[in-house]
Design an enzyme around this catalytic site. Structure first.
Site, PDB file in Angstrom:
ATOM      1  N   THR A   1       0.821  -1.210   0.000  1.00  0.00           N
ATOM      2  CA  THR A   1       0.000   0.000   0.000  1.00  0.00           C
ATOM      3  C   THR A   1       0.856   1.262   0.000  1.00  0.00           C
ATOM      4  O   THR A   1       2.034   1.242   0.322  1.00  0.00           O
ATOM      5  CB  THR A   1      -0.942   0.016   1.216  1.00  0.00           C
ATOM      6  OG1 THR A   1      -0.181   0.058   2.415  1.00  0.00           O
ATOM      7  CG2 THR A   1      -1.856  -1.202   1.224  1.00  0.00           C
ATOM      8  N   ASP A   2       0.206   2.365  -0.349  1.00  0.00           N
ATOM      9  CA  ASP A   2       0.885   3.664  -0.296  1.00  0.00           C
ATOM     10  C   ASP A   2       0.483   4.383   0.994  1.00  0.00           C
ATOM     11  O   ASP A   2      -0.183   3.806   1.854  1.00  0.00           O
ATOM     12  CB  ASP A   2       0.572   4.493  -1.548  1.00  0.00           C
ATOM     13  CG  ASP A   2      -0.904   4.848  -1.701  1.00  0.00           C
ATOM     14  OD1 ASP A   2      -1.676   4.731  -0.730  1.00  0.00           O
ATOM     15  OD2 ASP A   2      -1.285   5.262  -2.812  1.00  0.00           O
ATOM     16  N   PHE A   3       0.849   5.631   1.111  1.00  0.00           N
ATOM     17  CA  PHE A   3       0.597   6.375   2.343  1.00  0.00           C
ATOM     18  C   PHE A   3      -0.889   6.526   2.661  1.00  0.00           C
ATOM     19  O   PHE A   3      -1.266   6.753   3.804  1.00  0.00           O
ATOM     20  CB  PHE A   3       1.261   7.756   2.277  1.00  0.00           C
ATOM     21  CG  PHE A   3       0.601   8.681   1.294  1.00  0.00           C
ATOM     22  CD1 PHE A   3      -0.396   9.555   1.698  1.00  0.00           C
ATOM     23  CD2 PHE A   3       0.970   8.668  -0.045  1.00  0.00           C
ATOM     24  CE1 PHE A   3      -1.012  10.400   0.787  1.00  0.00           C
ATOM     25  CE2 PHE A   3       0.353   9.507  -0.959  1.00  0.00           C
ATOM     26  CZ  PHE A   3      -0.632  10.378  -0.544  1.00  0.00           C
ATOM     27  N   SER A   4      -1.750   6.364   1.658  1.00  0.00           N
ATOM     28  CA  SER A   4      -3.191   6.524   1.893  1.00  0.00           C
ATOM     29  C   SER A   4      -3.869   5.205   2.261  1.00  0.00           C
ATOM     30  O   SER A   4      -5.067   5.177   2.508  1.00  0.00           O
ATOM     31  CB  SER A   4      -3.857   7.141   0.658  1.00  0.00           C
ATOM     32  OG  SER A   4      -3.824   6.235  -0.427  1.00  0.00           O
TER      33      SER A   4
ATOM     34  N   ILE B   1      -4.095   2.476   0.279  1.00  0.00           N
ATOM     35  CA  ILE B   1      -4.588   1.691  -0.860  1.00  0.00           C
ATOM     36  C   ILE B   1      -3.393   1.095  -1.603  1.00  0.00           C
ATOM     37  O   ILE B   1      -2.258   1.562  -1.463  1.00  0.00           O
ATOM     38  CB  ILE B   1      -5.485   2.511  -1.813  1.00  0.00           C
ATOM     39  CG1 ILE B   1      -4.725   3.659  -2.457  1.00  0.00           C
ATOM     40  CG2 ILE B   1      -6.709   3.027  -1.071  1.00  0.00           C
ATOM     41  CD1 ILE B   1      -5.505   4.377  -3.542  1.00  0.00           C
TER      42      ILE B   1
END
Length: 149
Positions: free
Chosen positions: A26-29, A31
């Site tokens: 996942t990324d920082f958000s 997702i």
């Protein structure tokens, strides 16, 4: 050695492989980072070949004998992102051949969560030697065409 729970399964001419989304995907958000879908789909294509009886090591040895210095390369890829996946989701990576031509194979792929299509892709893989397109080895062509019929 293949293990169906790791390699997935072929149902109705399509390869299905489950992937769980981990924090690292996942990324920082929170997702799935878009490039990680490429990794999931690469695994799907690899396991699709494996379950069709095409152990990649053996295929590479045979292709090397027929065409020394060969390589499989992704020639083109079209991706459509529809919905995001999140940590702990279990995804189904589905792969099936669309066309087998002289020097390329076109595969369709989808990444699903249940009935939801998250990503669709069309991937054209070319067989090259010394930077030039070459006919796909007969054994691989036969395997892929059998899946189309």
């Amino acid at each position: 050695m293949t293990s169906s729970h790791l390699d997935g399964e072929i149902r109705d001419g399509r390869h299905h492989m489950q992937v769980r989304v981990y924090y690292e995907d996942t990324d920082f958000s929170g997702i799935v980072y878009h490039a990680n879908y490429l990794r999931f789909m690469e695994r799907g294509r690899t396991n699709h070949l494996r379950l069709m009886g095409a152990e990649q090591h053996a295929l590479f040895e045979q292709a090397q004998a027929e065409t020394p210095g060969f390589a499989f390369v992704v020639r083109s890829m079209q991706l459509d992102f529809h919905k995001p996946a999140r940590m702990d989701d279990v995804l189904d990576v589905i792969t099936w051949p669309v066309a087998v031509k002289g020097a390329s194979i076109t595969l369709a792929q989808e990444v699903r969560r249940g009935d939801d299509v998250l990503v669709k892709a069309q991937v054209r893989v070319a067989f090259i030697c010394d930077g030039k397109a070459q006919p796909i080895p007969k054994a691989l062509r036969a395997l892929m065409k059998a899946d189309l019929e």
